[in-house]
Design a protein around this motif. Structure first.
Motif, PDB file in Angstrom:
ATOM      1  N   PHE A   1       1.008  -1.012   0.550  1.00 24.46           N
ATOM      2  CA  PHE A   1       0.351   0.429  -0.043  1.00 24.46           C
ATOM      3  C   PHE A   1       0.659   1.023   0.016  1.00 24.46           C
ATOM      4  O   PHE A   1       0.456   2.074  -0.345  1.00 24.46           O
ATOM      5  CB  PHE A   1      -0.938   0.112   0.818  1.00 24.46           C
ATOM      6  CG  PHE A   1      -2.059  -0.831   0.943  1.00 24.46           C
ATOM      7  CD1 PHE A   1      -3.422  -0.593   0.419  1.00 24.46           C
ATOM      8  CD2 PHE A   1      -2.079  -2.055   2.020  1.00 24.46           C
ATOM      9  CE1 PHE A   1      -4.569  -1.953   0.010  1.00 24.46           C
ATOM     10  CE2 PHE A   1      -3.497  -2.330   2.500  1.00 24.46           C
ATOM     11  CZ  PHE A   1      -4.345  -3.052   0.972  1.00 24.46           C
TER      12      PHE A   1
ATOM     13  N   SER B   1      -7.085   5.521  -0.786  1.00 23.48           N
ATOM     14  CA  SER B   1      -7.672   4.285  -1.425  1.00 23.48           C
ATOM     15  C   SER B   1      -8.255   4.211  -2.782  1.00 23.48           C
ATOM     16  O   SER B   1      -8.075   3.575  -3.496  1.00 23.48           O
ATOM     17  CB  SER B   1      -8.705   3.774   0.056  1.00 23.48           C
ATOM     18  OG  SER B   1      -8.437   3.444   0.573  1.00 23.48           O
TER      19      SER B   1
ATOM     20  N   TYR C   1      -5.135   3.972  -4.857  1.00 21.74           N
ATOM     21  CA  TYR C   1      -4.678   2.480  -4.785  1.00 21.74           C
ATOM     22  C   TYR C   1      -5.900   1.755  -5.800  1.00 21.74           C
ATOM     23  O   TYR C   1      -5.377   1.087  -6.842  1.00 21.74           O
ATOM     24  CB  TYR C   1      -4.932   2.299  -3.409  1.00 21.74           C
ATOM     25  CG  TYR C   1      -4.808   0.776  -3.622  1.00 21.74           C
ATOM     26  CD1 TYR C   1      -3.803  -0.449  -3.581  1.00 21.74           C
ATOM     27  CD2 TYR C   1      -6.247  -0.747  -3.369  1.00 21.74           C
ATOM     28  CE1 TYR C   1      -4.158  -1.592  -3.880  1.00 21.74           C
ATOM     29  CE2 TYR C   1      -6.494  -1.008  -3.333  1.00 21.74           C
ATOM     30  CZ  TYR C   1      -5.469  -2.151  -3.708  1.00 21.74           C
ATOM     31  OH  TYR C   1      -4.808  -3.738  -3.620  1.00 21.74           O
TER      32      TYR C   1
ATOM     33  N   THR D   1      -3.948  -8.276   2.446  1.00 19.32           N
ATOM     34  CA  THR D   1      -4.631  -8.626   3.367  1.00 19.32           C
ATOM     35  C   THR D   1      -5.345  -9.806   3.639  1.00 19.32           C
ATOM     36  O   THR D   1      -5.403 -10.043   5.272  1.00 19.32           O
ATOM     37  CB  THR D   1      -5.711  -7.129   2.841  1.00 19.32           C
ATOM     38  OG1 THR D   1      -6.381  -7.845   1.872  1.00 19.32           O
ATOM     39  CG2 THR D   1      -5.415  -6.098   1.782  1.00 19.32           C
TER      40      THR D   1
ATOM     41  N   GLU E   1     -10.010  -2.730   0.409  1.00 18.68           N
ATOM     42  CA  GLU E   1      -9.935  -2.805  -0.496  1.00 18.68           C
ATOM     43  C   GLU E   1     -10.164  -3.132  -1.235  1.00 18.68           C
ATOM     44  O   GLU E   1      -9.736  -2.925  -2.693  1.00 18.68           O
ATOM     45  CB  GLU E   1      -8.789  -3.810   0.014  1.00 18.68           C
ATOM     46  CG  GLU E   1      -7.188  -4.289  -1.089  1.00 18.68           C
ATOM     47  CD  GLU E   1      -7.647  -5.760  -2.263  1.00 18.68           C
ATOM     48  OE1 GLU E   1      -7.600  -5.488  -3.467  1.00 18.68           O
ATOM     49  OE2 GLU E   1      -8.607  -6.272  -2.230  1.00 18.68           O
TER      50      GLU E   1
END
Length: 410
Positions: A164, A171, A174, A189, A225
């Protein structure tokens, strides 16, 4: 409708509602907005009675797990607890803060602390956020907690979460990077969650509460995620359902944490707690907690209570992240349940739906108000969800006129 309306006139007027909900495994309390005083006030009254009279074990709310866990520490008087509920809630910094940093939640939390102070530690009632957001805070909690508990596991989690690093707390950055072909952190994760689950014996110095806090934060990181990836990669119901499954999973984890015969209370928007099967959400492929809990526990073990209003005031923002302000909710549209209920000569009341209400000839599709944290009163006519009311809810609480939440001031 008129014959079935039970006026809201103080705590004792809730007797029939409490009686109907008393033996359920989960009681879900809704709201037609995230910024209305009356919804919070009466959810509080219902929750207090379910806890004090019917031995309900916890409240799970549509809020962030890591930050609201500090309120759980306070109401249970656990190690590291703040000196007041207000102190905890004033530290909330993720928009929309007013959802939990308000006088109404302070009143409930202080009552809960008082109630818990008279109980043994293993009987104390908890307060938890169940949402998928605030994932970077959750990641920090996992690493900080492990660093002070077990160096080997700490190093393992740190190595997994390194993927990350290029995104530094963003996020969306990402998710867009993964959508553009960069490597995903999905396996990483999941690895951390599994590692924590499989190594409880190495974390024996953590109490059950602290271990649950650790594990649940790893689950937030894992499911966030997925949620952000789904949000960017698809315009379908994937991201909505990803968040829903996380919240539903958290509630189930809490039932397991509190053990056999435990009972829980859930606070969330009507779009989450009213069964999606009986709304236009179904045709969009969207599920929600109300639907999943009915499917998982059986209709007889779940009680879904919607809340709504004909008109009033509300705290909301004009766009995501915008300053909160008090806005006016205009009168409900004609083809809505709110419009029909406004014709009953009572300022506020509730209806418990029965077999008669659910006969096919009595089932009609009506609009049901849904105001979000982002709201534009001029677009209010579009904020009504087509709904078969007596099937979506087990009971509905109605107010002719509502007022805005009382936001905490520093």
């Amino acid at each position: 409708m008129k014959q079935k309306a039970i006026p809201l006139e103080g705590d004792t007027s809730l007797d029939k509602l409490i009686s109907a909900a008393a033996d359920k495994e989960l009681v879900l309390l809704g709201e037609a907005s995230h910024g209305t005083h009356e919804y919070y006030l009466w959810r509080d009254k219902i929750s207090r009675r379910l806890i004090s009279e019917q031995n309900f074990s916890f409240i799970a709310v549509e809020g962030d797990f890591a930050s609201l866990y500090h309120l759980n520490l306070y109401v249970k008087n656990l190690d590291g607890a703040a000196s007041s509920a207000k102190e905890v809630l004033l530290k909330l910094n993720r928009w929309p803060t007013w959802m939990w940093a308000n006088e109404e939640v302070v009143a409930l939390a202080e009552w809960l602390r008082n109630h818990n102070d008279q109980l043994p530690q293993n009987k104390k009632v908890g307060f938890y956020g169940m949402d998928v957001y605030d994932e970077w805070n959750s990641k920090k909690v996992v690493l900080d907690l492990l660093k002070s508990t077990d160096q080997t596991i700490s190093k393992y989690a740190e190595d997994q979460y390194k993927c990350f690093e290029p995104h530094k707390g963003d996020s969306w950055s990402y998710a867009h990077a993964v959508n553009a072909g960069k490597d995903a952190c999905t396996t990483a994760t999941k690895n951390v969650v599994e590692y924590i689950k499989n190594n409880r014996n190495k974390l024996q110095e953590l109490s059950d509460d602290a271990y649950f806090y650790l594990l649940q934060n790893t689950i937030v990181v894992q499911n966030a995620e997925e949620f952000y990836r789904e949000s960017v990669s698809s315009s379908g119901p994937g991201s909505w359902n990803s968040r829903v499954h996380h919240m539903h999973g958290t509630v189930n984890d809490l039932l397991n944490l509190y053990g056999e015969n435990s009972k829980g209370i859930v606070w969330a928007h009507n779009t989450h707690i009213g069964d999606a099967e009986y709304t236009s959400m179904r045709s969009a492929g969207q599920k929600n907690i109300g639907q999943l809990t009915r499917e998982g526990l059986g209709d007889v073990n779940v009680f879904l209570i919607g809340f709504t209003t004909y008109e009033g005031k509300v705290m909301a923002g004009s766009s995501w992240g915008a300053p909160m302000k008090e806005m006016t909710i205009p009168p409900a549209i004609p083809n809505s349940i709110e419009y029909k209920l406004n014709q009953v000569d009572q300022d506020s009341f509730y209806i418990i739906f029965d077999d008669e209400d659910r006969k096919e000839e009595n089932l009609k599709t009506l609009g049901n108000r849904a105001v979000g944290v982002v709201y534009n009163p001029r677009g209010d006519r579009r904020q009504f969800v087509p709904t078969i009311i007596p099937l979506r809810y087990d009971a509905l609480i109605f107010f002719k006129k509502t007022s805005a939440l009382r936001v905490l001031k520093k």
